[in-house]
Design an enzyme around this catalytic site. Structure first.
Site, PDB file in Angstrom:
ATOM      1  N   PRO A 124     -35.602 -14.675 -25.679  1.00 41.71           N
ATOM      2  CA  PRO A 124     -36.035 -13.042 -25.646  1.00 41.71           C
ATOM      3  C   PRO A 124     -37.103 -14.823 -24.904  1.00 41.71           C
ATOM      4  O   PRO A 124     -37.765 -15.774 -24.897  1.00 41.71           O
ATOM      5  CB  PRO A 124     -36.534 -13.391 -26.816  1.00 41.71           C
ATOM      6  CG  PRO A 124     -35.290 -13.571 -27.195  1.00 41.71           C
ATOM      7  CD  PRO A 124     -34.582 -14.400 -26.701  1.00 41.71           C
ATOM      8  N   GLU A 125     -37.885 -13.999 -23.776  1.00 44.34           N
ATOM      9  CA  GLU A 125     -38.937 -14.490 -23.724  1.00 44.34           C
ATOM     10  C   GLU A 125     -40.909 -13.842 -23.869  1.00 44.34           C
ATOM     11  O   GLU A 125     -40.220 -13.303 -24.956  1.00 44.34           O
ATOM     12  CB  GLU A 125     -39.060 -14.779 -21.918  1.00 44.34           C
ATOM     13  CG  GLU A 125     -37.894 -15.454 -21.473  1.00 44.34           C
ATOM     14  CD  GLU A 125     -38.132 -17.343 -21.100  1.00 44.34           C
ATOM     15  OE1 GLU A 125     -39.092 -17.385 -21.525  1.00 44.34           O
ATOM     16  OE2 GLU A 125     -37.131 -17.329 -21.257  1.00 44.34           O
TER      17      GLU A 125
END
Length: 275
Positions: A2-3
């Site tokens: 997850p960015e």
């Protein structure tokens, strides 16, 4: 992993529910994560009011009067809302219970983290995990001039400089590839050689790429879900170069190339992106 857009989308989801509510119980079902969940954290925060939900880089910050819970989603984690009486799934390692809401941290690989920063230790920004992070991409101070000044003297490739996260946060592997394509910069270009105008285009491309991702809710993960359980679809719909090896560039039809930089895949157009 997850960015920033996925984490910010999650933050926005929990921020509509958690603040102002009493956390009735915080349950730890698996303490063995990237770093062990503090042994007495459940007793420390259960029964206290959540003041706000913020984000710094890829860290979620759940603020209480007496400290801040620092949450990282790891490589494949998610923090989602679930029914109060719903079943807990395998790999649901922590649980936030309110009178009318429930959140579960799901992390199959256990690379995430749940830590505690007491208010007595000073501002959470001084925590070792946060202190060296670069500027936020949507901060008004993140300009081409800022980027140019912080790249001076750097001999690493510009993609590697962006991934380091100590100049600007949020330009992870996928988003960096997309932003470099939008700004017409070859990812192998030495960071310190970029001119001020090119840095201006790159700074804008980073903001635009992350902004577009936020509008669509992410996603850098095939099975990513946000705080409401909805999947992200950004790259399925909008990626120009990422994972497009051999496909025609959307601007010039030249086949997209794939290289490896620092053990990470990089995708780019050899015609549109110049050193």
């Amino acid at each position: 992993m997850p960015e920033l857009p996925e984490v910010e989308t999650t933050r926005r989801g929990i921020a509509t529910i958690m603040p102002g509510r009493v956390l009735r119980r915080f349950n730890v079902h698996e303490a063995r994560m990237r770093w062990p969940v503090p042994e007495h954290l459940a007793q420390t925060i259960s029964g206290h009011v959540v003041q706000s939900c913020e984000r710094r880089g890829k860290y979620l910050l759940i603020n209480f009067r007496h400290g801040t819970q620092i949450v990282h989603l790891g490589m494949s984690g998610s923090l989602r809302s679930t029914p109060l009486d719903g079943d807990r799934r395998k790999h649901d390692h922590a649980e936030w219970l309110f009178d009318d809401a429930r959140f579960l941290l799901h992390d199959p690989r256990r690379f995430g983290a749940i830590l505690w920063h007491p208010a007595a230790d000073g501002p959470v920004s001084a925590h070792p995990l946060l202190a060296r992070l670069g500027i936020e991409p949507f901060d008004p101070a993140f300009t081409g001039d800022y980027l140019h000044s912080h790249l001076q003297g750097k001999t690493v490739a510009i993609k590697q400089a962006l991934l380091a996260g100590n100049i600007v946060v949020g330009a992870g592997n996928i988003y960096a590839s997309e932003a470099l394509f939008r700004s017409g910069i070859d990812p192998r270009t030495r960071a310190g050689t970029l001119s001020r105008p090119r840095c201006g285009r790159l700074a804008q491309a980073i903001r635009d790429t992350l902004g577009d991702a936020l509008e669509s809710g992410g996603s850098t993960l095939r099975d990513y879900v946000n705080a409401t359980g909805a999947p992200g679809a950004y790259f399925e719909l909008h990626a120009a170069v990422y994972e497009k090896q051999g496909k025609p560039c959307p601007a010039c039809a030249t086949p997209i190339r794939r290289i490896v930089q620092g053990q990470r895949a990089t995708y780019f157009c050899p015609r549109c992106q110049r050193r």
